[in-house]
Scaffold this motif. Structure first.
Motif, PDB file in Angstrom:
ATOM      1  N   GLY A 147      25.888  48.809  37.871  1.00 21.82           N
ATOM      2  CA  GLY A 147      26.023  49.355  36.526  1.00 21.82           C
ATOM      3  C   GLY A 147      27.272  48.885  35.802  1.00 21.82           C
ATOM      4  N   THR A 148      28.197  48.218  36.516  1.00 24.22           N
ATOM      5  CA  THR A 148      29.385  47.683  35.852  1.00 24.22           C
ATOM      6  C   THR A 148      29.106  46.260  35.405  1.00 24.22           C
ATOM      7  OG1 THR A 148      30.346  46.973  37.958  1.00 24.22           O
ATOM      8  CG2 THR A 148      30.978  49.155  37.152  1.00 24.22           C
ATOM      9  N   ASN A 149      30.052  45.675  34.717  1.00 24.21           N
ATOM     10  CA  ASN A 149      29.876  44.350  34.118  1.00 24.21           C
ATOM     11  C   ASN A 149      30.077  43.263  35.177  1.00 24.21           C
ATOM     12  OD1 ASN A 149      29.897  42.052  32.566  1.00 24.21           O
ATOM     13  ND2 ASN A 149      31.210  42.915  30.971  1.00 24.21           N
ATOM     14  N   LEU A 150      28.975  42.689  35.633  1.00 28.96           N
ATOM     15  CA  LEU A 150      29.025  41.634  36.650  1.00 28.96           C
ATOM     16  C   LEU A 150      29.763  40.410  36.133  1.00 28.96           C
ATOM     17  CD1 LEU A 150      28.163  40.498  39.425  1.00 28.96           C
ATOM     18  CD2 LEU A 150      26.051  39.718  38.331  1.00 28.96           C
ATOM     19  N   LYS A 151      29.519  40.059  34.880  1.00 27.53           N
ATOM     20  CA  LYS A 151      30.147  38.873  34.294  1.00 27.53           C
ATOM     21  C   LYS A 151      31.671  39.010  34.301  1.00 27.53           C
ATOM     22  CE  LYS A 151      29.622  35.934  30.229  1.00 27.53           C
ATOM     23  NZ  LYS A 151      28.945  35.805  28.925  1.00 27.53           N
ATOM     24  N   ALA A 152      32.186  40.158  33.891  1.00 25.05           N
ATOM     25  CA  ALA A 152      33.634  40.386  33.885  1.00 25.05           C
ATOM     26  C   ALA A 152      34.192  40.344  35.305  1.00 25.05           C
ATOM     27  CB  ALA A 152      33.951  41.726  33.229  1.00 25.05           C
ATOM     28  N   TRP A 153      33.446  40.894  36.254  1.00 29.24           N
ATOM     29  CA  TRP A 153      33.874  40.886  37.650  1.00 29.24           C
ATOM     30  C   TRP A 153      33.986  39.452  38.165  1.00 29.24           C
ATOM     31  CZ3 TRP A 153      30.989  40.386  42.514  1.00 29.24           C
ATOM     32  CH2 TRP A 153      31.678  40.878  43.632  1.00 29.24           C
ATOM     33  N   LEU A 154      33.004  38.621  37.828  1.00 23.76           N
ATOM     34  CA  LEU A 154      33.022  37.218  38.260  1.00 23.76           C
ATOM     35  C   LEU A 154      34.137  36.428  37.577  1.00 23.76           C
ATOM     36  CD1 LEU A 154      29.187  36.517  38.356  1.00 23.76           C
ATOM     37  CD2 LEU A 154      30.731  36.709  40.321  1.00 23.76           C
ATOM     38  N   TYR A 155      34.362  36.690  36.278  1.00 30.36           N
ATOM     39  CA  TYR A 155      35.461  36.029  35.571  1.00 30.36           C
ATOM     40  C   TYR A 155      36.792  36.368  36.235  1.00 30.36           C
ATOM     41  CZ  TYR A 155      33.093  34.053  31.479  1.00 30.36           C
ATOM     42  OH  TYR A 155      32.334  33.281  30.637  1.00 30.36           O
ATOM     43  N   THR A 156      36.961  37.616  36.616  1.00 32.40           N
ATOM     44  CA  THR A 156      38.211  38.037  37.270  1.00 32.40           C
ATOM     45  C   THR A 156      38.375  37.338  38.611  1.00 32.40           C
ATOM     46  OG1 THR A 156      38.055  40.186  36.183  1.00 32.40           O
ATOM     47  CG2 THR A 156      39.515  40.028  38.085  1.00 32.40           C
ATOM     48  N   ILE A 157      37.299  37.273  39.393  1.00 31.87           N
ATOM     49  CA  ILE A 157      37.360  36.561  40.681  1.00 31.87           C
ATOM     50  C   ILE A 157      37.733  35.106  40.459  1.00 31.87           C
ATOM     51  CG2 ILE A 157      35.982  35.716  42.624  1.00 31.87           C
ATOM     52  CD1 ILE A 157      34.376  38.333  42.469  1.00 31.87           C
ATOM     53  N   MET A 158      37.101  34.467  39.458  1.00 32.74           N
ATOM     54  CA  MET A 158      37.358  33.054  39.186  1.00 32.74           C
ATOM     55  C   MET A 158      38.812  32.828  38.775  1.00 32.74           C
ATOM     56  SD  MET A 158      35.442  30.383  36.653  1.00 32.74           S
ATOM     57  CE  MET A 158      34.041  30.166  37.732  1.00 32.74           C
ATOM     58  N   LYS A 159      39.302  33.661  37.860  1.00 33.20           N
ATOM     59  CA  LYS A 159      40.681  33.512  37.385  1.00 33.20           C
ATOM     60  C   LYS A 159      41.666  33.689  38.538  1.00 33.20           C
ATOM     61  CE  LYS A 159      42.607  36.816  35.439  1.00 33.20           C
ATOM     62  NZ  LYS A 159      43.400  37.889  35.103  1.00 33.20           N
TER      63      LYS A 159
END
Length: 170
Positions: free
Chosen positions: A52-64
């Motif tokens: 239910g949370t933002n997967l895209k934001a989670w992946l961007y954070t992991i990438m950064k």
């Protein structure tokens, strides 16, 4: 979210993440490696993702964070610490000696380009370069502030064209 749903969601996000990876690394191969590292970490830490949370934001954070960690590791690899009394950090990547000739040539070219400007552009540009504000230049030269801004803009444009050979030099 099942593993299959998670895999499908990650695959859908790869098209959105690739430009960000390319922006960070500025190299296609490194961007692909960063994308792959991001997905490996996402799969490894799938249990930490909350449905239910933002997967895209989670992946961007992991990438950064992965990019930052890899960059710091690369910098540490190329640097060693001198344990003498002076405690200097010395970059051991390569030895390079400069004599300043390149800087002198560049300064000569810059000065020549500035001297080549028409006085109508050179005077406001040099006053601005020396720290005068737009309104001070306008008062001193008795011209409208818009004219001052325009002349400085044109001077910069001419200098940029004249000094294009230094665009990608370090």
């Amino acid at each position: 979210m099942t593993t299959l749903e998670f895999s499908y969601s990650l695959h859908k996000m790869s098209h959105a993440l690739k430009p960000f990876a390319l922006k960070l690394t500025r190299d296609m191969d490194d961007a692909n490696d960063l994308l792959q590292d991001t997905f490996v970490k996402a799969y490894t830490n799938k249990d930490k993702f909350t449905d239910g949370t933002n997967l895209k934001a989670w992946l961007y954070t992991i990438m950064k964070n992965t990019f930052i960690t890899n960059y710091q590791r690369m910098v540490r690899r190329g640097t060693f610490v001198d344990a003498t009394d002076n405690l200097h950090y010395i970059n051991s990547g390569s030895t390079q000696i400069e004599n300043g000739a390149y800087g002198e040539f560049a300064m000569e070219d810059i000065q020549s380009a500035i001297n080549g400007l028409d006085d109508v552009y050179k005077l406001p540009f040099m006053m601005y370069f020396r720290g005068f504000k737009y309104h001070e230049i306008a008062e001193k030269l008795e011209i409208p502030i818009g004219t001052v801004k325009n002349r400085i803009h044109i001077a910069r444009k001419i200098l940029k064209e004249d000094l294009y050979i230094y665009k990608n030099k370090n």
